[in-house]
Design a protein around this motif. Structure first.
Motif, mmCIF file in Angstrom:
data_model
loop_
_atom_site.group_PDB
_atom_site.id
_atom_site.type_symbol
_atom_site.label_atom_id
_atom_site.label_comp_id
_atom_site.label_asym_id
_atom_site.label_seq_id
_atom_site.Cartn_x
_atom_site.Cartn_y
_atom_site.Cartn_z
ATOM 1 N N THR A 148 72.081 85.563 -6.614
ATOM 2 C CA THR A 148 70.865 85.165 -5.891
ATOM 3 C C THR A 148 70.535 83.679 -6.024
ATOM 4 O OG1 THR A 148 69.549 85.917 -7.776
ATOM 5 C CG2 THR A 148 69.784 87.440 -5.921
ATOM 6 N N ASP A 149 71.379 82.943 -6.732
ATOM 7 C CA ASP A 149 71.201 81.484 -6.815
ATOM 8 C C ASP A 149 71.889 80.871 -5.600
ATOM 9 O OD1 ASP A 149 70.895 78.854 -7.553
ATOM 10 O OD2 ASP A 149 72.395 78.913 -9.152
ATOM 11 N N MET A 150 71.402 81.222 -4.425
ATOM 12 C CA MET A 150 72.088 80.850 -3.191
ATOM 13 C C MET A 150 71.755 79.439 -2.750
ATOM 14 S SD MET A 150 71.448 84.369 -1.131
ATOM 15 C CE MET A 150 69.951 84.701 -2.052
ATOM 16 N N ILE A 151 72.756 78.775 -2.210
ATOM 17 C CA ILE A 151 72.491 77.550 -1.457
ATOM 18 C C ILE A 151 72.134 77.980 -0.040
ATOM 19 C CG2 ILE A 151 73.590 75.573 -0.328
ATOM 20 C CD1 ILE A 151 75.255 75.098 -2.775
ATOM 21 N N ALA A 152 71.090 77.395 0.509
ATOM 22 C CA ALA A 152 70.806 77.638 1.924
ATOM 23 C C ALA A 152 70.287 76.347 2.548
ATOM 24 C CB ALA A 152 69.788 78.756 2.096
ATOM 25 N N ASN A 159 76.791 80.784 -0.453
ATOM 26 C CA ASN A 159 76.327 79.583 0.231
ATOM 27 C C ASN A 159 76.119 79.887 1.711
ATOM 28 O OD1 ASN A 159 76.851 78.448 -2.256
ATOM 29 N ND2 ASN A 159 78.489 77.107 -1.552
ATOM 30 N N ILE A 160 74.955 79.487 2.232
ATOM 31 C CA ILE A 160 74.592 79.860 3.601
ATOM 32 C C ILE A 160 74.321 78.621 4.453
ATOM 33 C CG2 ILE A 160 73.008 81.259 4.990
ATOM 34 C CD1 ILE A 160 72.187 82.674 2.374
ATOM 35 N N SER A 161 75.016 78.527 5.571
ATOM 36 C CA SER A 161 74.749 77.447 6.530
ATOM 37 C C SER A 161 74.307 78.046 7.853
ATOM 38 C CB SER A 161 76.012 76.619 6.802
ATOM 39 O OG SER A 161 76.543 76.079 5.627
ATOM 40 N N ALA A 198 77.675 72.861 8.219
ATOM 41 C CA ALA A 198 77.956 73.252 6.832
ATOM 42 C C ALA A 198 77.135 72.538 5.764
ATOM 43 C CB ALA A 198 79.446 73.109 6.536
ATOM 44 N N CYS A 199 75.891 72.179 6.084
ATOM 45 C CA CYS A 199 75.022 71.594 5.059
ATOM 46 C C CYS A 199 74.812 72.580 3.914
ATOM 47 C CB CYS A 199 73.668 71.211 5.646
ATOM 48 S SG CYS A 199 73.809 69.929 6.893
ATOM 49 N N GLY A 200 74.924 73.869 4.207
ATOM 50 C CA GLY A 200 74.771 74.885 3.166
ATOM 51 C C GLY A 200 76.077 75.211 2.451
ATOM 52 N N HIS A 201 77.116 74.361 2.649
ATOM 53 C CA HIS A 201 78.380 74.483 1.900
ATOM 54 C C HIS A 201 79.013 75.860 1.986
ATOM 55 C CE1 HIS A 201 77.600 70.833 -1.006
ATOM 56 N NE2 HIS A 201 77.316 70.561 0.255
ATOM 57 N N HIS A 202 78.894 76.534 3.146
ATOM 58 C CA HIS A 202 79.396 77.910 3.203
ATOM 59 C C HIS A 202 80.904 78.008 2.983
ATOM 60 C CE1 HIS A 202 79.885 76.514 7.399
ATOM 61 N NE2 HIS A 202 80.915 77.334 7.442
ATOM 62 N N HIS A 203 81.655 76.980 3.372
ATOM 63 C CA HIS A 203 83.110 77.041 3.190
ATOM 64 C C HIS A 203 83.514 77.191 1.730
ATOM 65 C CE1 HIS A 203 83.831 75.840 7.320
ATOM 66 N NE2 HIS A 203 83.141 74.735 7.174
#
Lengths: 164, 92, 558
Positions: free
Chosen positions: C410-414, C454-456, C461-466
């Motif tokens: 749950t420590d997600m980047i968004a 990671n969610i963009s 891809a500002c949310g680094h999903h790759h």
């Protein structure tokens, strides 16, 4: 269009013949790279000075060996976003030792004059009602610089450690 | 296609809509609605003039739906733009 | 931390005055929006979906409490009482007005902060390991070099109009927490056999629509040459990077087109001419900057590990926090503490002005008046005495900043997504909220272990999903928001790009899909394997089956 050189409004003695079919026999002219390459010998024999205009995809290395024959290098900014000529200018000044006039032509924003000047440009083709004033304003924006560049100004780093 | 004209106010950046009296409102419900393309083009011309006059920036037309006296943007993007973020911390 | 001297102050103040004049010219109509846009962008001012957005640099993630209080003041006075911490260690204000911006920049200048070059086709904020100078596993403090690069890149006359934006990150630890492999230039510090520091230089990494893991262009360079080497790279890029297509203008495209060997040859040739010149960093300047980052006067303390374990046994919630949210510090008796900006249902990375002030108070009390911003959108107290851990935890819990989930699912980047961003295709924040509400059981989160999501909201891809272990990309399908999952990405020293799992899912199906992926991992994992270990061992197939076979069945039943 007016020419501001070393901060002052000047008459441009160079006739821009870059689009012309023939090059007039006398007078100072500004030619394209192709014209320079095609007519190198006749151009070098002219008594009057010659300038060469480089488009933004023409690396000045191509004319590096001819620079002592060239009075003006004009670097084109087809749009203000095309920043290649900043690097060209520094290379001309710092690597190829060009000491003639380095002129910025094309789409030039007031805010960019300062950067250009730092990179070694000393002449600017400008629009506007009072280009010399505009130039002066643009030059007064900053009085401290972090980087060494082609204008000889001391960077903040040098000033910090200058021996008194 | 039913459309309204939107833009951002130059000074504060707020999302605004062109109203019938030629002003700009932050409420999409106040919009002047163009029922046909010809009228929509006229709205756009007004918006472009307002842009030249430094009132707004980036005017463009959006498709809306009118129901029971309300005006709602059709696309999700435009609905969010008109109504604010769908998550907390949005506009009060 | 670094403090401005007269030169730094003068430059920033002159920049604010310049922008004030530019804004006045814009409001008067002297400048058109086309002419003004690059000027405002280079001062961090965007026009977003709802309003202007101001992106303020937190250089390499280091903040003083004085600065944080100023950020709170700005949020309160000029915005809507909150700010958003980003993956580039910046803070964004979503509702500023153009008219106020010069005043905001002046307020920032008072506390030695700027928004300069936080946007535009120039060198952006230099980012670094959020534990820099404190982590037990660190070889060298990257902040010294970040500061030198920051100054070098600021208003650099040659590189203000690069083909595209340019991001540089630095790590001084072998455990890369700064994602250097997905930056235009990534710098890794190493020691040679004599213990002398140097840089490994990576180039051409990046995310966006063409994700690339950066490659090593040089495996060793002495630190005093790092600026001239960066200049050589920037110059080659400025001269040869594509300018005809915005989507092919990043340095990674140039490196790929030329091949790393040819690119290296160009850079090395350029560097041969620059080497030893004006950009060689004098020893006295390195020492000057190093003094700012000298370790603080840590008290002589004993390790309190045992005492903390006893406290944890008595208070399991504290134990969970201790396990997840703290990291090993260089100095005995100290610890690094992460403040989670990922409470259940919270917008990742957002913080309101009141809590900014409260956090500043706590950092004064517990962490020598300084804090950090991490690229995973959390805050860090880097100098906490272990003996204060319990008290600090209680204070943080009261503020909702002690969720024990750092590094967990749950420590997600968004990214801000379609709720705020003009470029987005889909909303990122509600997806993060859904997932966060779906996985509230701390025991389960801890049983799952380290796992990044990671969610963009779009392919930028500002949310680094790759590079998320699980990546989520928002896509638009005929006006509807869908989410494309990728598995196996990583941004650390073993950086990798995620693999596409299968067809995109509607928002409502995302949390259940994540749960199936996680359950599949729990079924398959051997002993101590992390999610990523298991994924790398078993591949994508079982996960694909877990998500799609099952959904297909549910669909049929429905």
């Amino acid at each position: 269009m007016a020419l501001v050189k070393n901060g002052e409004l000047v008459n441009d003695p160079f006739r821009d013949v870059t689009g012309a079919d023939t090059i007039p026999p006398d007078g100072a002219v500004l030619v394209s790279l192709e014209q320079w390459q095609d007519h190198c010998h006749s151009l070098q024999r002219r008594p009057d000075p010659v300038g060469v205009l480089l488009e933004s995809d023409q690396h000045p290395e191509i004319i590096a060996d001819d620079l002592d024959q060239i009075a003006v290098v004009a670097l084109a900014f087809p749009t203000f976003r095309d920043g290649r000529a900043y690097s060209y200018a520094r290379l001309l000044r710092e690597r190829y030792g060009f000491t003639g006039e380095l002129r910025a032509v094309g789409d030039v924003l007031l805010e960019q004059l300062h950067y250009m000047q730092r990179c070694g440009f000393d002449a600017f083709q400008l629009d506007g009602e009072d280009p010399a004033r505009d130039f002066a304003i643009a030059q007064s924006d900053f009085s401290v610089w972090y980087q060494p560049a082609s204008d000889g100004r001391l960077s903040a780093l040098r000033l910090r450690h200058r021996r008194v | 296609m039913t459309q309204v004209l939107t833009a951002n106010r130059l000074g504060d950046g707020q999302v605004v809509f062109l109203t019938a009296d030629g002003n700009w409102s932050t409420a999409i419900g106040d919009s002047l609605v163009a029922a046909d393309d010809a009228f929509a083009e006229e709205l756009l011309a007004l918006g472009q003039r307002a842009e030249r006059e430094c009132e707004v920036i980036g005017p463009y037309l959006i498709e809306v739906r009118q129901e029971a006296g309300t005006i709602e943007a059709v696309a999700i993007r435009e609905a969010i733009r008109a109504n604010g973020p769908t998550v907390a911390y949005g506009p009060a | 931390m670094y403090r401005y001297d007269e030169f730094d102050h003068r430059l920033v103040n002159e920049r604010v005055a310049q922008f004030r004049r530019q804004v006045a010219r814009r409001l008067d109509g002297e400048l058109t929006e086309d002419q003004f846009k690059p000027l405002r962008l280079m001062n961090g001012l965007y026009l977003q979906l709802h309003a202007y957005m101001l992106r303020v640099n937190v250089p390499y993630g280091v903040l003083s409490t004085r600065q944080l209080r100023k950020l709170a003041m700005i949020a309160r006075r000029y915005d809507r009482d909150y700010g958003h911490f980003t993956t580039r260690q910046n803070i964004q204000y979503n509702w500023v007005s153009l008219e106020d911006t010069p005043d905001i920049l002046a307020a920032l200048a008072e506390v030695e902060m700027t928004a300069m070059q936080s946007s535009g086709n120039c060198v952006r904020n230099i980012t670094a390991d959020q534990y820099a100078g404190r982590a037990a596993d660190e070889l060298e403090d990257p902040r010294v070099w970040c500061e030198l690069i920051r100054q070098y890149s600021l208003l650099n006359p040659e590189f203000a109009y690069l083909p595209r934006k340019f991001k540089i990150a630095v790590t001084g630890s072998p455990n890369d927490r700064a994602a250097v492999a997905v930056h235009d230039i990534g710098l890794r510090m190493h020691h040679d056999d004599n213990g002398r520091a140097g840089f490994e230089v990576l180039v051409g990494g990046g995310q966006g629509r063409t994700p690339v893991i950066g490659r090593t262009i040089r495996d060793w360079i002495e630190p005093e040459h790092i600026l001239s080497y960066i200049e050589a790279i920037l110059r080659v890029y400025n001269l040869y990077g594509r300018r005809d297509n915005i989507y092919k203008a990043r340095i990674k495209i140039l490196v790929n087109a030329l091949g790393i060997d040819k690119f290296r040859e160009l850079v090395e040739t350029e560097w041969a001419a620059l080497r030893g010149g004006e950009l060689t960093i004098p020893e006295e300047e390195i020492e000057r900057i190093e003094r700012y980052f000298a370790p603080p006067a840590w008290e002589t303390l004993f390790d309190q590990g045992e005492a903390m374990r006893a406290q944890a046994a008595a208070e399991p919630e504290f134990g969970a926090w201790l396990e997840a949210n703290t990291a090993a510090h260089k100095a005995p008796g100290y610890m690094i503490v992460n403040l989670s900006l990922k409470a259940t249902g919270h917008e990742p990375g957002d913080l309101d002005a009141d809590r900014m002030d409260r956090v500043a108070d706590l950092a004064d009390r517990f962490s020598l008046g300084e804090l950090r911003v991490s690229h995973r959108q959390n805050l860090v107290f880097a100098d906490v005495r272990q003996q204060d851990a319990l008290e600090l935890w209680r204070a943080l819990r009261e503020l909702g900043l002690a969720t024990p989930n750092i590094g967990k699912l749950t420590d997600m980047i968004a990214c801000p997504g379609l709720d705020y961003c003009a470029l987005a295709n889909a909303r990122s924040i509600p997806v993060a909220q859904d997932i966060s509400r779906h996985f509230t059981a701390v025991d389960k989160l801890h049983a799952i272990g380290d796992l990044t999501i990671n969610i963009s909201g779009c392919m930028n891809a500002c949310g680094h999903h790759h590079v998320g272990n699980i990546g989520i990309l928002g896509v638009d399908k005929q006006g509807q928001e869908f989410f494309q999952l990728t598995l196996g990405g990583a941004s650390d020293q073993h950086a990798a790009l995620g693999d596409r799992l299968g067809r995109a899912l509607p928002q409502a199906e995302v949390p259940a899909a994540i749960e199936r992926i996680v359950d599949c991992y729990l079924d398959l994992r051997a002993a101590d394997e992390t999610f990523l270990d298991t994924y790398r061992r078993v591949g994508i197939k079982p996960f694909k089956a877990a998500v799609y076979d099952d959904t297909a069945e549910v669909r049929r039943v429905a």
